[in-house]
Design an enzyme around this catalytic site. Structure first.
Site, mmCIF file in Angstrom:
data_model
loop_
_atom_site.group_PDB
_atom_site.id
_atom_site.type_symbol
_atom_site.label_atom_id
_atom_site.label_comp_id
_atom_site.label_asym_id
_atom_site.label_seq_id
_atom_site.Cartn_x
_atom_site.Cartn_y
_atom_site.Cartn_z
ATOM 1 N N CYS A 79 0.877 -1.163 0.000
ATOM 2 C CA CYS A 79 0.000 0.000 0.000
ATOM 3 C C CYS A 79 0.914 1.212 0.000
ATOM 4 O O CYS A 79 1.642 1.432 0.965
ATOM 5 C CB CYS A 79 -0.857 -0.046 1.266
ATOM 6 S SG CYS A 79 -1.947 1.361 1.467
ATOM 7 N N CYS A 186 -0.804 3.249 -7.058
ATOM 8 C CA CYS A 186 -1.632 2.663 -5.995
ATOM 9 C C CYS A 186 -1.825 1.206 -6.392
ATOM 10 O O CYS A 186 -2.042 0.908 -7.580
ATOM 11 C CB CYS A 186 -2.968 3.396 -5.952
ATOM 12 S SG CYS A 186 -4.208 2.612 -4.910
HETATM 13 N N1 DGL Z 1 -3.856 0.307 -2.271
HETATM 14 C C1 DGL Z 1 -3.452 1.456 -1.546
HETATM 15 C C2 DGL Z 1 -2.232 2.144 -2.140
HETATM 16 O O1 DGL Z 1 -1.450 1.515 -2.818
HETATM 17 C C3 DGL Z 1 -4.421 2.474 -1.081
HETATM 18 C C4 DGL Z 1 -5.840 2.433 -1.345
HETATM 19 C C5 DGL Z 1 -6.621 3.157 -0.287
HETATM 20 O O2 DGL Z 1 -6.909 2.515 0.703
HETATM 21 O O3 DGL Z 1 -6.924 4.338 -0.457
HETATM 22 O O4 DGL Z 1 -2.009 3.305 -1.906
#
Ligand code: DGL
Length: 268
Positions: A79, A186
């Site tokens: 993340c 993301c």
């Molecule tokens: N998948 C996460 C990232 O790579 C974030 C998504 C979220 O929870 O806003 O930043």
């Protein structure tokens, strides 16, 4: 059994706020087929990208012990949003576990751009983070970087309902600004790669950090003698955990990945 064998047989933990981390599970599984993986999605609290850094710290601090309790020899914070906030703290707190974080693939994007303009699609928290500012200062000195926050894309992936028209405006905006490389900053966004590429229509390349993170994980494990080299073992197990609704997560994850995925609900 030697201590080093016991350590190398422990699983790899992968953590995300939601189903985006599945894109990293896929890359790790491809590169390290015989490792066991435990994936934890904190779907009770997704999205992280619209929360403050303090809230993300609290949530990540509460979630990671679930993977530590499962004996994770390494944890990938899959993340970008959480990695920007907490990586150093986790490394200090859990000395027996290697931590690997994600940052948007800005460096390869800059190298790939012919026009000197790249666009980064990520959450607002990632784009405002100090680590991202440093990344830009270091790697994009003479490249124009267009930051495009798209929190609604995370919700769309979590719902498993991808609408191409939601992607159109931001992708067109990036192309109109001259970007010839689009960074999927993301972990949810590689699930949007195909429709984004269709909209870009060959005018831009798309890059993400997934494959590079899997390679980095492999070399961290190899350097610390933690690669699982158990003989005769070819396919590792993957366990999928969510703090949200396991049935719903299984449905959406199976739809996104095109494979049967079964999530178990955990409290932490
Ligand atoms: N998948 C996460 C990232 O790579 C974030 C998504 C979220 O929870 O806003 O930043």
């Amino acid at each position: 059994m030697k201590q080093s064998d016991r350590t190398s047989r422990r699983p790899i933990g992968i953590f995300d706020s939601g189903l985006g981390g599945l894109t990293i599970v896929g890359e790790v599984r491809r590169l390290l087929p015989n490792e066991d993986i435990i994936f934890l999605a904190d779907q009770a609290n997704v999205p992280y990208g619209t929360k403050s850094e303090a809230e993300i710290l609290t949530l990540t601090r509460a979630a990671v012990p679930t993977l530590i309790a499962e004996g994770a020899k390494a944890v990938v914070v899959a993340c970008n949003t959480a990695s920007a906030a907490i990586l150093e703290e986790l490394r200090e707190r859990y000395a027996d576990t290697a931590f690997i974080g994600l940052i948007p693939a800005l460096k390869p994007a800059v190298a790939l751009s012919k026009r000197g303009t790249v666009a980064v699609f990520a959450t607002g928290t990632t784009l405002r983070s100090a680590i991202y500012r440093e990344l830009k200062a270091e790697h994009a000195k003479s490249t124009k970087v267009i930051d495009i926050p798209c929190p609604e894309w995370v919700r769309m992936v979590e719902a498993g309902a991808i609408r191409e028209q939601t992607l159109e405006e931001p992708v067109r905006q990036a192309l109109a600004s001259g970007a010839d490389v689009l960074v999927l900053g993301c972990t949810h966004f590689p699930f949007l790669r195909e429709p984004m590429a269709r909209i870009a229509g060959g005018r831009a390349e798309l890059v993400d950090s997934g494959a590079a993170i899997a390679r980095q994980l492999k070399s961290v494990l190899a350097e610390s003698g933690r690669l699982n080299s158990q003989k005769g073992r070819t396919v590792g197990k993957t366990h999928f955990l969510t703090s949200g609704d396991g049935t719903r997560a299984s449905e959406v994850a199976s739809k996104l990945t095109g494979r049967a995925v079964r999530f178990q609900t955990v409290g932490h």
